[in-house]
Design an enzyme around this catalytic site. Structure first.
Site, short mmCIF file in Angstrom:
data_model
loop_
_atom_site.label_atom_id
_atom_site.label_comp_id
_atom_site.label_asym_id
_atom_site.label_seq_id
_atom_site.Cartn_x
_atom_site.Cartn_y
_atom_site.Cartn_z
N HIS A 140 0.84 -1.11 0.22
CA HIS A 140 -0.09 0.03 0.10
C HIS A 140 0.71 1.21 -0.08
CE1 HIS A 140 -3.44 2.68 1.48
NE2 HIS A 140 -2.41 3.24 2.22
N GLU A 141 1.98 1.52 0.94
CA GLU A 141 2.68 2.37 1.12
C GLU A 141 3.52 2.76 -0.16
OE1 GLU A 141 2.34 4.73 3.40
OE2 GLU A 141 0.88 3.50 4.51
N HIS A 144 1.89 4.30 -3.15
CA HIS A 144 1.94 5.95 -2.88
C HIS A 144 3.03 6.46 -3.48
CE1 HIS A 144 -1.65 6.32 -0.58
NE2 HIS A 144 -1.06 5.91 0.69
N GLU A 213 -5.91 6.99 -0.70
CA GLU A 213 -6.06 5.91 0.14
C GLU A 213 -6.77 4.56 -0.48
OE1 GLU A 213 -4.08 5.40 2.40
OE2 GLU A 213 -3.50 7.65 2.42
#
Length: 301
Positions: A140-141, A144, A213
């Site tokens: 997930h990070e 980004h 997100e």
């Protein structure tokens, strides 16, 4: 930079639109600074200097504020190993790896571009998640970083910070020293415009933050092929955060927009008014989206 993270046109278009609107606000705000300082050079130096510092040193500022430290593969072999695997899977440069020695279970990515990015996890999240769940959060990070929305959020948050400083300067500086009626009207006008700029930039950045997100959840889960692991991590983290004293959570609340899960989400986050001010979608919405994706991918984990 092309990676194997699923592209998100919705996120890209929202980043462009948000940047454009904030750019218009920024131009107007520089004009306001010129009126306040009566010097175009000084106004540009103030605004440009603050923007440069926030953009260039965002990673160091975030790590310092969260008591994070860069760690080597020898110091954190399992964490580095997980990020090595995910970066190879995503075909992207490996960011620097950091650990924040705090009990709050969370993670964040920061940095002005993929080559200068940092992915930081807390000792609290490493202690609570199993390997699959942690890799879901790390993916997930990393998404980004790959989507470059970290840099956009860093720049987007700058205008609100600057507007807040001008408002404080006007309230505690200009009004207290100037008793001339015309000057007071000018200062009040500047404060009113600053408050309006702050409110608009606040809402724009919050809207972008919520969408990014969801985009990171989807891209990260698609990369690993295990949406259920990310959903499990979300459930664990949100439940544990709710049991941490509010005093400790408030110390980290300023970084909510960059966290994997908000330090303080507030009750009734699903309500329309509350959702306008939230940095993250509700937990229910994130889990629902991951559930749909899990069925699409046939994730049986």
């Amino acid at each position: 930079m092309k990676t194997r993270f699923a592209p998100d046109r919705g996120l890209s278009s929202r980043m462009v639109i948000t940047s454009f609107l904030l750019g218009l606000l920024y131009v107007g705000f520089v004009a306001l600074l010129i009126a306040l300082t009566k010097s175009a050079v000084l106004a540009v130096l103030i605004a440009g200097g603050m923007l440069f510092a926030q953009y260039w040193f965002s990673d160091r500022i975030a790590l310092y504020a969260m008591h994070g430290r860069i760690v080597t593969p020898e110091q954190a072999p399992e964490l580095h190993g997980a990020i090595d695997r995910l970066c190879a899977l995503a075909d992207m440069p490996k960011p620097r790896v950091a650990i924040a020695d705090v009990d709050l279970p969370n993670a964040f990515a920061t940095g002005r571009n993929p080559k200068n990015a940092v992915v930081c996890v807390t000792t609290g999240i490493m202690r609570r998640l199993d390997q699959d769940e942690l890799e879901g959060v790390l993916s997930h990070e990393l998404s980004h970083v790959a989507h470059r929305d970290v840099a956009v959020m860093t720049i987007a948050s700058f205008l609100g910070v600057l507007a807040g400083l001008i408002t404080r300067f006007g309230l505690y500086g200009g009004l207290g020293r100037n008793r001339d009626q015309n000057t007071a009207v000018i200062v009040l006008t500047i404060i009113a415009v600053s408050i309006a700029v702050y409110a608009i930039s606040f809402l724009l950045t919050r809207a972008l933050s919520r969408y990014r997100e969801l985009a990171a959840d989807r891209a990260g889960a698609m990369l690993t092929g295990r949406p259920s692991a990310l959903a499990s991590a979300l459930t664990k983290i949100s439940g544990d955060i709710a049991r941490i004293p509010s005093r400790d959570l408030r110390q980290a609340e300023a970084f909510n927009a960059f966290f994997f899960a908000p330090a303080i989400s507030g009750k009734g986050a699903g309500a329309s008014l509350s959702s306008l001010f939230s940095t993250h979608p509700s937990l229910e919405k994130r889990l629902d989206r991951l559930g749909v994706l899990s069925r699409e991918l046939g994730d049986q984990a």
